[in-house]
Design an enzyme around this catalytic site. Structure first.
Site, mmCIF file in Angstrom:
data_model
loop_
_atom_site.group_PDB
_atom_site.id
_atom_site.type_symbol
_atom_site.label_atom_id
_atom_site.label_comp_id
_atom_site.label_asym_id
_atom_site.label_seq_id
_atom_site.Cartn_x
_atom_site.Cartn_y
_atom_site.Cartn_z
ATOM 1 N N GLU A 1 -2.225 13.189 -0.405
ATOM 2 C CA GLU A 1 -3.834 12.996 0.009
ATOM 3 C C GLU A 1 -4.483 14.463 0.421
ATOM 4 O O GLU A 1 -5.516 14.649 0.056
ATOM 5 C CB GLU A 1 -3.538 12.267 1.338
ATOM 6 N N HIS B 1 5.912 7.185 6.123
ATOM 7 C CA HIS B 1 5.647 6.508 4.563
ATOM 8 C C HIS B 1 5.166 7.720 3.686
ATOM 9 O O HIS B 1 4.935 8.708 4.058
ATOM 10 C CB HIS B 1 4.404 5.468 4.816
ATOM 11 N N HIS C 1 2.635 8.983 0.185
ATOM 12 C CA HIS C 1 1.426 8.907 -0.657
ATOM 13 C C HIS C 1 1.678 9.749 -1.948
ATOM 14 O O HIS C 1 2.335 10.858 -2.029
ATOM 15 C CB HIS C 1 0.281 9.650 0.250
ATOM 16 N N HIS D 1 4.157 10.961 5.356
ATOM 17 C CA HIS D 1 3.416 10.979 6.742
ATOM 18 C C HIS D 1 4.598 10.633 7.733
ATOM 19 O O HIS D 1 5.182 9.488 7.640
ATOM 20 C CB HIS D 1 2.415 10.230 6.596
ATOM 21 N N THR E 1 -5.969 7.354 6.926
ATOM 22 C CA THR E 1 -6.425 7.651 5.684
ATOM 23 C C THR E 1 -6.540 6.191 5.194
ATOM 24 O O THR E 1 -6.743 5.936 3.792
ATOM 25 C CB THR E 1 -5.398 8.535 4.768
ATOM 26 N N HIS F 1 0.660 -1.261 0.025
ATOM 27 C CA HIS F 1 -0.070 -0.062 -0.006
ATOM 28 C C HIS F 1 0.821 1.087 0.032
ATOM 29 O O HIS F 1 0.423 2.136 -0.377
ATOM 30 C CB HIS F 1 -0.936 0.029 1.281
#
Ligand code: 1SD
Ligand code: ZN
Length: 250
Positions: A96, A90, A92, A109, A193, A62
């Site tokens: 986001e 991590h 994204h 994040h 999230t 993910h």
């Protein structure tokens, strides 16, 4: 299975409803800068962020997640009720959180949990349990050298879905992944999230953005999972409802 989830298609965010807390404080949101309430909530204190850490990366299917070794890193101040311990960081791709509708190519994040609780997962059960510091990256023509330790290892774990951790070859100084002005931020009460979307997060989205090149973003866009390429991994915007976003200014 019910625990399967992804970012598009059959297991996309529209199907997360049975996996996710539903409520009135979901994340991410669009930050409308004009509506943010300007207030001095105090500066965040980033303790040991300036140390050089060894650490390792995992591709969990993910995201790409980084764990640092050694002494704990602490976040406090900024009207936080206690000390928060850095659990992991991590990424994204794309971002986001949007700011006035603009979606940047990358969001980092830095996930912390309240040290009054035994561990990260217990902290997710409490409304003041988690603090995530979010850093937005915007396109620039040059590589950002501070991302090098993470990117070179991302290339290694890119097709190792959920299997092994890879040790970073170079040390990482987390402070370099924060903007120079890390005392000015947007903050609001929200959630994780990803499923189960627990409503336990105080979000701090840094106002100043950091640079990243297109080639560097492409390293993330080529990460693989069991369904193929993880082209993107952002959850769509959630309703703000009657929440307020605060903008910390000195
Ligand atoms: O997306 C992350 C997810 O990867 C995991 O780290 C989770 C904590 O288990 O946190 C979410 S998030 O809300 O920080 N995006
Ligand atoms: Zn995240």
């Amino acid at each position: 299975t019910a625990s399967e989830w992804g970012y598009w298609g059959k297991y996309g965010p529209k199907t997360w409803s049975e996996l996710c807390a539903t409520g009135k404080r979901q994340s991410p949101i669009d930050i409308v800068t004009e509506d943010a309430i300007r207030i001095d909530l105090g500066a965040l204190k980033f303790d040991r962020y300036d140390f050089a850490f060894s650490g390792s990366l995992i591709n969990n299917g993910h995201t790409i997640q980084v764990k640092l070794d050694g002494v704990p890193i602490h976040l406090s101040g900024g009207s936080l009720p206690s000390v928060y311990v850095l659990e992991q960081m991590h990424f994204h791709w794309s971002a986001e959180h949007t700011v006035d509708g603009v979606r940047d190519p990358l969001e980092l994040h830095l996930v912390h949990y309240n040290n009054q609780y035994a561990n990260f997962s217990e902290a997710t059960q409490h409304e003041n349990g988690i603090v995530v510091v979010a850093v937005l990256f915007e396109f620039n023509n040059y590589d950002n050298p501070d991302l090098m330790p993470i990117l070179e290892t991302t290339k290694i774990v890119s097709n190792w879905v959920g299997k092994n951790m890879a040790q970073m070859r170079n040390k990482l100084i987390p402070l370099l992944l924060l903007p120079k002005d890390h005392t000015t931020y947007y903050s609001y009460e929200g959630s994780l999230t990803t499923p189960g979307c627990q409503e336990s997060v105080m979000w701090f989205v840094m106002t100043e953005k950091l640079p990243i090149s297109e080639a560097q973003v492409n390293v993330f866009r080529h990460v693989q999972n069991s369904n193929g390429t993880l082209k993107y991994n952002y959850r769509p915007k959630q309703e703000l409802g009657n929440r307020k976003v605060h903008h910390r200014l000195e």
